[in-house]
Design a protein around this motif. Structure first.
Motif, mmCIF file in Angstrom:
data_model
loop_
_atom_site.group_PDB
_atom_site.id
_atom_site.type_symbol
_atom_site.label_atom_id
_atom_site.label_comp_id
_atom_site.label_asym_id
_atom_site.label_seq_id
_atom_site.Cartn_x
_atom_site.Cartn_y
_atom_site.Cartn_z
ATOM 1 N N TYR A 1 39.026 37.852 39.032
ATOM 2 C CA TYR A 1 37.775 37.292 38.835
ATOM 3 C C TYR A 1 37.824 36.767 37.134
ATOM 4 N N ASP A 2 37.204 35.798 36.897
ATOM 5 C CA ASP A 2 37.154 35.538 35.494
ATOM 6 C C ASP A 2 35.962 35.799 34.668
ATOM 7 N N VAL A 18 23.707 50.408 43.075
ATOM 8 C CA VAL A 18 24.600 49.671 42.152
ATOM 9 C C VAL A 18 25.144 48.491 42.954
ATOM 10 N N VAL A 19 24.850 47.289 42.024
ATOM 11 C CA VAL A 19 25.306 45.841 42.295
ATOM 12 C C VAL A 19 26.266 45.317 41.348
ATOM 13 N N TRP A 20 27.204 44.472 41.939
ATOM 14 C CA TRP A 20 28.332 44.040 41.366
ATOM 15 C C TRP A 20 28.247 42.376 41.395
ATOM 16 N N ALA A 21 28.876 41.623 40.679
ATOM 17 C CA ALA A 21 28.878 40.241 40.761
ATOM 18 C C ALA A 21 30.153 39.891 40.198
ATOM 19 N N GLY A 22 31.175 39.158 40.878
ATOM 20 C CA GLY A 22 32.378 38.810 40.405
ATOM 21 C C GLY A 22 32.361 37.218 40.467
ATOM 22 N N ARG A 23 33.088 36.485 39.631
ATOM 23 C CA ARG A 23 33.101 34.848 39.777
ATOM 24 C C ARG A 23 34.605 34.579 39.763
ATOM 25 N N GLU A 24 34.796 33.608 40.851
ATOM 26 C CA GLU A 24 36.066 32.968 40.930
ATOM 27 C C GLU A 24 36.120 31.702 41.421
ATOM 28 N N ARG A 25 36.664 30.753 40.366
ATOM 29 C CA ARG A 25 36.534 29.302 40.596
ATOM 30 C C ARG A 25 35.206 28.831 41.042
ATOM 31 N N GLY A 26 34.072 29.361 40.168
ATOM 32 C CA GLY A 26 32.858 28.648 40.298
ATOM 33 C C GLY A 26 31.941 29.496 41.189
ATOM 34 N N VAL A 28 30.338 32.872 42.750
ATOM 35 C CA VAL A 28 30.065 34.257 42.624
ATOM 36 C C VAL A 28 29.716 35.099 43.819
ATOM 37 N N GLU A 29 30.618 36.078 43.974
ATOM 38 C CA GLU A 29 30.393 37.168 45.029
ATOM 39 C C GLU A 29 29.545 38.285 44.586
#
Length: 126
Positions: A1-2, A18-26, A28-29
Motif C-alpha cells: 500500500y502507498d 476496527v476498520v482499515w483502509a489501504g490504497r494501491e494504484r488509486g 482503496v480497499e
C-alpha cells in the motif's frame, strides 16, 4: 500500500469494531474485523477514517487521485458495512492540493470534525 488508515469505532448497536483502509494504484480497499470488505476507485494518497456522523458506519475521508493540485478535492464517503455500498457524502475543492487529513474525536452530540492540511492552509471542517 502507498497509503493506510485505521480506526477503532463503535457500531450503532454499541459494539466496538476496527476498520482499515489501504490504497494501491488509486484503489482503496476497506476491511473490518468482521470480514466485511469494499473497494473505492480513484482515491488519492491522503486517507483518514472515522465515524463523522456518529451513526455506526465509518466514513473514509480522502483526496482525489490527481497529479494536478488545481484538480484536488477532499471527498467524504460512507461505507455501509451491512450492504457493502460506499456512498459519496461530500466533496470540497482544494485547489492548493491536499497534503494531509485527520479525523478528530467528537466533542459532543453531532458530527465529528476533520482536519485538512493544504499547501497553504489548515481547515477544520465541522
Amino acid at each position: 500500500y502507498d497509503a493506510f488508515a485505521s480506526a477503532a469505532l463503535v457500531s450503532a448497536e454499541g459494539a466496538p469494531y476496527v476498520v482499515w483502509a489501504g490504497r494501491e494504484r488509486g484503489v482503496v480497499e476497506l476491511r473490518d474485523d468482521a470480514g466485511h470488505t469494499a473497494r473505492v476507485e480513484a482515491m488519492g494518497a491522503q486517507l483518514a477514517l472515522g465515524d463523522l456522523d456518529q451513526d455506526g458506519d465509518p466514513e473514509i475521508v480522502g483526496s482525489v487521485d490527481t497529479l494536478n493540485a488545481l484538480d484536488d478535492a477532499v471527498v467524504v464517503k460512507t461505507w455501509r458495512r451491512g450492504t457493502g455500498k460506499v456512498e459519496e457524502r461530500l466533496r470540497i475543492p482544494a485547489a492548493a492540493g491536499v497534503r494531509a487529513l485527520g479525523v478528530c474525536p467528537a466533542d459532543g452530540v453531532g458530527h465529528a470534525p476533520f482536519v485538512v492540511a493544504t499547501a497553504d492552509e489548515i481547515w477544520v471542517v465541522r
